[in-house]
Design an enzyme around this catalytic site. Structure first.
Site, PDB file in Angstrom:
ATOM      1  N   ASP A 535       0.857  -1.185   0.000  1.00 13.31           N
ATOM      2  CA  ASP A 535       0.000   0.000   0.000  1.00 13.31           C
ATOM      3  C   ASP A 535       0.892   1.233   0.000  1.00 13.31           C
ATOM      4  O   ASP A 535       1.786   1.375   0.849  1.00 13.31           O
ATOM      5  CB  ASP A 535      -0.903   0.013   1.236  1.00 13.31           C
ATOM      6  N   LEU A 536       0.691   2.128  -0.986  1.00 15.68           N
ATOM      7  CA  LEU A 536       1.501   3.337  -1.068  1.00 15.68           C
ATOM      8  C   LEU A 536       1.098   4.300   0.051  1.00 15.68           C
ATOM      9  O   LEU A 536      -0.091   4.498   0.312  1.00 15.68           O
ATOM     10  CB  LEU A 536       1.318   4.010  -2.427  1.00 15.68           C
ATOM     11  N   ASP A 578      -4.423   2.389  -4.555  1.00 21.25           N
ATOM     12  CA  ASP A 578      -2.959   2.401  -4.491  1.00 21.25           C
ATOM     13  C   ASP A 578      -2.427   1.120  -3.868  1.00 21.25           C
ATOM     14  O   ASP A 578      -1.326   1.103  -3.310  1.00 21.25           O
ATOM     15  CB  ASP A 578      -2.476   3.620  -3.702  1.00 21.25           C
TER      16      ASP A 578
END
Length: 657
Positions: A535-536, A578
């Protein structure tokens, strides 16, 4: 001087007695065949056929029957055939001053006129002859015993003499017509029908078409045979056999060991035909037999043979038949049926290879003497080849050769014809030898055009020249193009259903399918599978600060980096927003899974340049190990998700500290 010219012309155009006898015999047998077939021939049609055949056999431009009136003062034309202005059919023609007709009926003998304009016997008939362009003529009586029923006249628009053989032919025709002219009541009906000019013209065309259909148009072959010591011996075959099968008539006559007939018939069909004819000679019936035969060039024909068996006065049984070539009809019916089957396969979404195989089989049924192949190339992939009748060496060559190696410029959409394939320099020597041994010297190559351009080629090879406009060949190429376009559409829809449109990575559905496959393989081999959840951090801030376009480009850049950081056996997917996932397949240990996950983290936590901006990217990563952390995908997802959030919390503490 004019008479000498006429005589010389007559000698050059008249038929030999042998050929006249042959034609008369053929016409007689055709009449018998038509009679046994049940074809509706009314008297007018018979007279029209006699007229039309007399013009062809004797070599004149016009022939006609005229009936004498009850009072003997008029002749009425009741049937005619020929070129030029039509006579006043059904009108009365006065015999007053018509010396030629009067002489024929008075003496009951034929009269020939070599020069109608200068013969003193013509009388008032000279003007009629001039009006219709008649130069020479032959007039014979039609008799019923001693009674004169009328006349049969033949007109030539060129100077000529009528030989004795020709006069005998015309007299035979007049005797055949006598029973028709004798029936006065019948010709009242004919007179009414002839008054309807359009109907009379239609009947004339129909009668001529009937004969042409039997003999010429459909390749009709008339034959006659008898059994001699249980062996079928042909005693007569019409000249049409030469046009259809290419062998002279003489090759078919005589006993089995001398006749070419047993060798041109399809082997299985020959035994069937022989048995049917034996049975027919006992039953004395009329029947139809369908069989296959090969012509001199090796092409296969479908024949429909209507055969009648008749007992002769001496007790022997004679067979007479009329063969019609129905090859084109057979091929058209089968082509339509096979085309519909191929379209059904396409509609059902069958495999491309199955569809191409079906289309090739369709073409091979249309051209049994030829070999054919379809090449389909896509991107950098090797050719997909469906073939029939190709030597194995040639088939293997096509799998790796350029599209359409037997033609030129096929990729530009051009149809190409090639002769002497064994001399084609751009083919390997061993391929040329294989083609030569197989007897394929001619090639025809068609492009397979799709919405994306030319993606394939259809090659047809044969021992004889091929027809570029062949309906079957073009139908095969069109079906292959439809199949390729349909396959591309299916693949595109499948891709869209299983891949992320932005990054072109597998989506969550394909990710789960691949995870199940990796788990199954790991269970078989006693190995491990790593499930990585990424996960960004602060991705929303990138969208809000710069733009959604910048955010999209960042996601595409991360997707490329992830794909480059994993092994060929691993899978990268975009799970949504994301979030990304990685499947680490076929792992020997937990330690290796952790090292690979750490490498992925290093690749993602880096600086990414988007346009003129350098963005610092951080990501939180969670790792789950199968079967240690779960035995099903959902359990593994939850474990990896918890690990990812734990890492995200640690990253947040580092940032705030």
């Amino acid at each position: 001087m004019r008479k000498k010219t006429a005589s010389r012309r007559s000698n050059s155009t008249s038929l030999s007695k042998k050929e006249l006898d042959r034609r008369l015999k053929e016409a007689t047998m055709l009449k018998q065949i038509v009679a046994t077939s049940g074809a509706p021939l009314d008297p007018l049609t018979v007279l029209n056929v006699i007229c039309s055949e007399l013009t062809a056999v004797v070599g004149v431009q016009h022939a006609g029957f005229a009936r004498l009136s009850d009072d003997g003062r008029y002749l009425t034309i009741v049937s005619e055939f020929g070129a030029g202005q039509a006579r006043n059919t059904n009108d009365r023609i006065s015999l007053e001053g018509n010396e030629i007709s009067l002489q024929v009926m008075r003496e009951r003998k034929p009269v020939a006129v070599s020069d109608a304009q200068n013969d003193p016997r013509m009388g008032q008939g000279r003007e009629v002859a001039k009006r219709f362009g008649v130069v020479s003529m032959l007039l014979v009586p039609i008799l019923a015993g001693d009674r004169v029923l009328g006349t049969l006249g033949l007109d030539s628009y060129e100077p000529r003499e009528f030989g004795q053989d020709e006069i005998e032919i015309v007299m035979a025709a007049s005797r055949a017509a006598a029973p028709l002219l004798e029936n006065a009541q019948l010709f009242e009906q004919l007179r009414s029908e002839l008054a309807e000019r359009k109907r009379a013209e239609w009947e004339l065309r129909q009668s001529r078409a009937l004969y042409q259909e039997l003999v010429n148009s459909l390749g009709g072959i008339v034959w006659e045979a008898e059994f001699q010591k249980d062996t079928l011996v042909f005693t007569f075959v019409s000249r049409q056999v030469e046009r259809v099968l290419g062998y002279p008539v003489e090759r078919f006559l005589g006993p089995r060991e001398e006749s070419v007939w047993p060798r041109v018939l399809y082997p299985i069909d020959f035994e069937m035909v022989s048995q049917r004819l034996r049975n027919l000679s006992v039953a004395l019936e009329t029947t139809e037999i369908e069989y296959r035969a090969f012509d001199k060039n090796g092409r296969m024909h479908w024949f429909q043979d209507r055969v009648s068996a008749m007992r002769e006065p001496g007790g022997s049984v004679r067979l007479r038949g009329l063969i019609v070539d129905v090859t084109e009809h057979k091929r058209a019916v089968r082509l339509e049926r096979d085309r519909n089957l191929a379209l059904e396969l396409i509609a059902r979404g069958a495999d491309l290879e199955d569809i191409l195989t079906a289309t090739i089989e369709m073409l091979s049924a249309q051209l049994p003497e030829a070999a054919c192949a379809i090449q389909i190339a896509k991107g950098e992939n090797l050719n997909t080849v469906a073939s029939h009748g190709l030597p194995e060496l040639v088939r293997q060559f096509l799998e790796t050769s350029p599209l359409g190696p037997f033609g030129q410029n096929v990729t530009l959409g051009e149809i190409s014809e090639v002769e002497n394939l064994d001399l084609k320099d751009n083919l390997p020597a061993e391929v040329r030898r294989a083609l030569l041994v197989a007897g394929y010297r001619f090639g025809l190559t068609l492009p397979i055009r799709t919405k994306e351009g030319v993606l394939g080629a259809l090659s047809v090879l044969g021992p004889t020249p091929l027809e570029p406009e062949s309906r079957a060949i073009h139908a095969t190429a069109d079906l292959a193009a439809i199949a390729v376009d349909r396959q591309a559409l299916i693949e595109e829809l499948e891709y869209q259903a299983t891949h992320d449109a932005l990054t072109r990575l597998p989506n969550r559905m394909l990710y789960q399918e691949r995870l199940l496959q990796a788990m199954a393989r790991a269970q078989e081999k006693d190995r491990l599978v790593g499930v990585v959840y990424i996960d960004l951090d602060n991705f929303k801030q990138v969208n809000d600060t710069f733009s959604h376009a910048t955010g999209d480009e960042l996601l595409r850049s991360i997707a490329r980096q992830l794909s480059l950081s994993v092994r060929a056996s691993d899978s990268v997917a975009r799970l949504g927003g994301d979030e990304f996932g990685v499947i680490l397949a076929d792992l020997p240990s937990v330690e290796m899974a952790e090292r690979l996950a750490e490498k992925i983290a290093q690749e993602v936590n880096t600086s990414v340049r988007i346009g003129n901006r350098a963005l610092e990217v951080t990501a939180s990563i969670g790792l789950a190990i199968y079967p240690r952390d779960g035995s099903d995908p959902d359990t593994l997802y939850r474990h990896a998700d918890r690990e990812m959030y734990r890492a995200k919390g640690l990253n947040a503490q580092k940032t705030s500290g």
